[in-house]
Design an enzyme around this catalytic site. Structure first.
Site, PDB file in Angstrom:
ATOM      1  N   GLU A 144       1.832  -7.642   9.117  1.00 27.28           N
ATOM      2  CA  GLU A 144       2.196  -6.220   9.142  1.00 27.28           C
ATOM      3  C   GLU A 144       3.125  -5.855   7.986  1.00 27.28           C
ATOM      4  O   GLU A 144       3.638  -4.740   7.922  1.00 27.28           O
ATOM      5  CB  GLU A 144       2.872  -5.869  10.468  1.00 27.28           C
ATOM      6  CG  GLU A 144       1.929  -5.843  11.665  1.00 27.28           C
ATOM      7  CD  GLU A 144       0.753  -4.907  11.464  1.00 27.28           C
ATOM      8  OE1 GLU A 144       0.960  -3.773  10.989  1.00 27.28           O
ATOM      9  OE2 GLU A 144      -0.370  -5.324  11.779  1.00 27.28           O
ATOM     10  N   PRO A 166       0.828  -1.217   0.000  1.00 25.95           N
ATOM     11  CA  PRO A 166       0.000   0.000   0.000  1.00 25.95           C
ATOM     12  C   PRO A 166       0.861   1.266   0.000  1.00 25.95           C
ATOM     13  O   PRO A 166       0.361   2.356  -0.235  1.00 25.95           O
ATOM     14  CB  PRO A 166      -0.808  -0.121   1.297  1.00 25.95           C
ATOM     15  CG  PRO A 166      -0.011  -1.029   2.177  1.00 25.95           C
ATOM     16  CD  PRO A 166       0.708  -1.966   1.258  1.00 25.95           C
ATOM     17  N   ASP A 201     -10.273  -0.565 -24.831  1.00 22.72           N
ATOM     18  CA  ASP A 201     -10.676  -0.544 -23.425  1.00 22.72           C
ATOM     19  C   ASP A 201     -10.637   0.874 -22.860  1.00 22.72           C
ATOM     20  O   ASP A 201      -9.899   1.722 -23.352  1.00 22.72           O
ATOM     21  CB  ASP A 201      -9.681  -1.366 -22.583  1.00 22.72           C
ATOM     22  CG  ASP A 201      -9.947  -2.856 -22.656  1.00 22.72           C
ATOM     23  OD1 ASP A 201     -11.075  -3.233 -22.982  1.00 22.72           O
ATOM     24  OD2 ASP A 201      -9.013  -3.628 -22.368  1.00 22.72           O
ATOM     25  N   ARG A 209      -3.644  -9.063 -20.273  1.00 23.23           N
ATOM     26  CA  ARG A 209      -4.519  -8.568 -21.351  1.00 23.23           C
ATOM     27  C   ARG A 209      -3.737  -7.856 -22.450  1.00 23.23           C
ATOM     28  O   ARG A 209      -4.192  -7.747 -23.570  1.00 23.23           O
ATOM     29  CB  ARG A 209      -5.551  -7.572 -20.800  1.00 23.23           C
ATOM     30  CG  ARG A 209      -6.549  -8.143 -19.870  1.00 23.23           C
ATOM     31  CD  ARG A 209      -7.445  -7.036 -19.338  1.00 23.23           C
ATOM     32  NE  ARG A 209      -8.199  -6.361 -20.387  1.00 23.23           N
ATOM     33  CZ  ARG A 209      -9.292  -6.840 -20.952  1.00 23.23           C
ATOM     34  NH1 ARG A 209      -9.778  -7.988 -20.556  1.00 23.23           N
ATOM     35  NH2 ARG A 209      -9.904  -6.157 -21.898  1.00 23.23           N
TER      36      ARG A 209
HETATM   37  N1  SAH Z   1       0.915  -2.790   8.051  1.00 25.69           N
HETATM   38  C1  SAH Z   1       1.134  -2.459   6.677  1.00 25.69           C
HETATM   39  C2  SAH Z   1       0.057  -3.119   5.807  1.00 25.69           C
HETATM   40  C3  SAH Z   1       0.212  -4.596   5.739  1.00 25.69           C
HETATM   41  S1  SAH Z   1      -1.061  -5.324   4.797  1.00 25.69           S
HETATM   42  C4  SAH Z   1       1.046  -0.944   6.514  1.00 25.69           C
HETATM   43  O1  SAH Z   1       0.421  -0.299   7.342  1.00 25.69           O
HETATM   44  O2  SAH Z   1       1.593  -0.392   5.536  1.00 25.69           O
HETATM   45  C5  SAH Z   1      -0.383  -6.892   4.406  1.00 25.69           C
HETATM   46  C6  SAH Z   1       0.162  -7.038   2.993  1.00 25.69           C
HETATM   47  O3  SAH Z   1      -0.879  -6.847   2.068  1.00 25.69           O
HETATM   48  C7  SAH Z   1       1.254  -6.074   2.599  1.00 25.69           C
HETATM   49  O4  SAH Z   1       2.517  -6.542   2.986  1.00 25.69           O
HETATM   50  C8  SAH Z   1       1.105  -5.988   1.103  1.00 25.69           C
HETATM   51  O5  SAH Z   1       1.863  -7.001   0.454  1.00 25.69           O
HETATM   52  C9  SAH Z   1      -0.377  -6.259   0.880  1.00 25.69           C
HETATM   53  N2  SAH Z   1      -1.174  -5.044   0.605  1.00 25.69           N
HETATM   54  C10 SAH Z   1      -2.021  -4.426   1.462  1.00 25.69           C
HETATM   55  N3  SAH Z   1      -2.614  -3.377   0.893  1.00 25.69           N
HETATM   56  C11 SAH Z   1      -2.163  -3.303  -0.361  1.00 25.69           C
HETATM   57  C12 SAH Z   1      -2.410  -2.425  -1.458  1.00 25.69           C
HETATM   58  N4  SAH Z   1      -3.242  -1.387  -1.350  1.00 25.69           N
HETATM   59  N5  SAH Z   1      -1.767  -2.648  -2.611  1.00 25.69           N
HETATM   60  C13 SAH Z   1      -0.896  -3.683  -2.737  1.00 25.69           C
HETATM   61  N6  SAH Z   1      -0.622  -4.551  -1.746  1.00 25.69           N
HETATM   62  C14 SAH Z   1      -1.235  -4.380  -0.566  1.00 25.69           C
END
Ligand code: SAH
Length: 243
Positions: free
Chosen positions: A113, A86, A166, A151
């Site tokens: 996490e 994220p 698209d 795609r």
């Molecule tokens: N504690 C972290 C979030 C961990 S979520 C923080 O606050 O930044 C667990 C896993 O989900 C992450 O390691 C990532 O690989 C995935 N993930 C979560 N949200 C995501 C998103 N919006 N885009 C891509 N991967 C995501």
């Protein structure tokens, strides 16, 4: 294209064995290989995660099992290493298209996490996010990324030109689409689409696509070079306060 996936839940990627993606794997257009991080667990209890240093909630996937798994991928097949996160750059169609031109990519999926920062600092080329929300695992994000990339690889889609039309391919939303029946109770189809006049149909489609973008995603209009005709239409709609 060869895609390596590092995950503690390889079975999630069974989802890629349906539809278009399944066909393109069978045709060897795309090859998807999962690597189970747990096979490189640090002990016989299959441990791959531990509590964060400094305290705090949750568990963190340890660096060692991930690094060992990365090393299992053949050097010439590793390609760009992407961590789904994220905190990465938000994915868009432009990025998808540029990734679809690569021969090899390796995707690291986090859980809990997240993963030990030392992996990100030393082994990851790029962090990619699906959007400003938190998933429970990078696997779901990786599936979206792989589907979107595939795609754009020639041979994946039944109709080889369909991806060119698209939404986003020319910077706009795709226009409304309709199919049988022509009349559904009192609901009809725009007459022009039944006219057989391709010039009129194309011009309706262009206008409809512009109007949809103007109403739903006006932000996209700032990113493209508009034609004179498009500018005129937009001025007309703005002055009519169509919103
Ligand atoms: N504690 C972290 C979030 C961990 S979520 C923080 O606050 O930044 C667990 C896993 O989900 C992450 O390691 C990532 O690989 C995935 N993930 C979560 N949200 C995501 C998103 N919006 N885009 C891509 N991967 C995501």
């Amino acid at each position: 294209m060869n895609i390596n996936i590092l995950t503690i839940f390889p079975e999630i990627f069974d989802a890629l064995n349906s539809g278009v993606l399944s066909k393109s794997q069978k045709k060897n257009i795309i090859s998807i290989n999962t690597f189970d991080i747990r096979e490189n667990a640090i002990n016989k209890h299959n441990q791959v995660d531990a509590r964060p240093y400094g305290g705090g909630e949750g568990m963190v996937i340890m660096a060692e099992p991930i690094i060992k798994t990365i090393k299992q991928v053949k050097k010439n097949k590793l390609g760009k290493v992407i961590y789904m996160s994220p905190q990465g750059k938000k994915l868009n169609q432009k990025k998808v298209i540029s990734l679809s031109k690569l021969k090899n990519i390796t995707i690291v999926c986090g859980r809990y996490e997240g993963i030990d920062q030392r992996v990100i600092d030393n082994y990851v080329d790029e962090e990619i996010s699906l959007g400003d929300f938190i998933l429970s695992g990078g696997e779901y994000a990786a599936i979206c990324l792989i589907d979107a990339i595939s795609r754009n690889i020639p041979g994946t889609l039944g109709n080889k030109y369909s991806f060119l039309k698209d939404t986003f391919s020319n910077g706009l939303l795709k226009g409304d689409v309709y199919t049988k029946p022509e009349k559904l109770n009192s609901m009809t189809v725009p007459e022009v689409l039944l006219s057989g006049n391709h010039q009129k149909i194309n011009s309706w489609r262009e206008e409809n696509s512009l109007l949809k973008t103007f109403l739903k995603r006006p932000d996209l209009l700032k990113e493209i070079k508009l034609t004179k005709k498009q500018k005129k239409l937009l001025e007309e709609w703005s002055s009519k306060a169509i919103l």
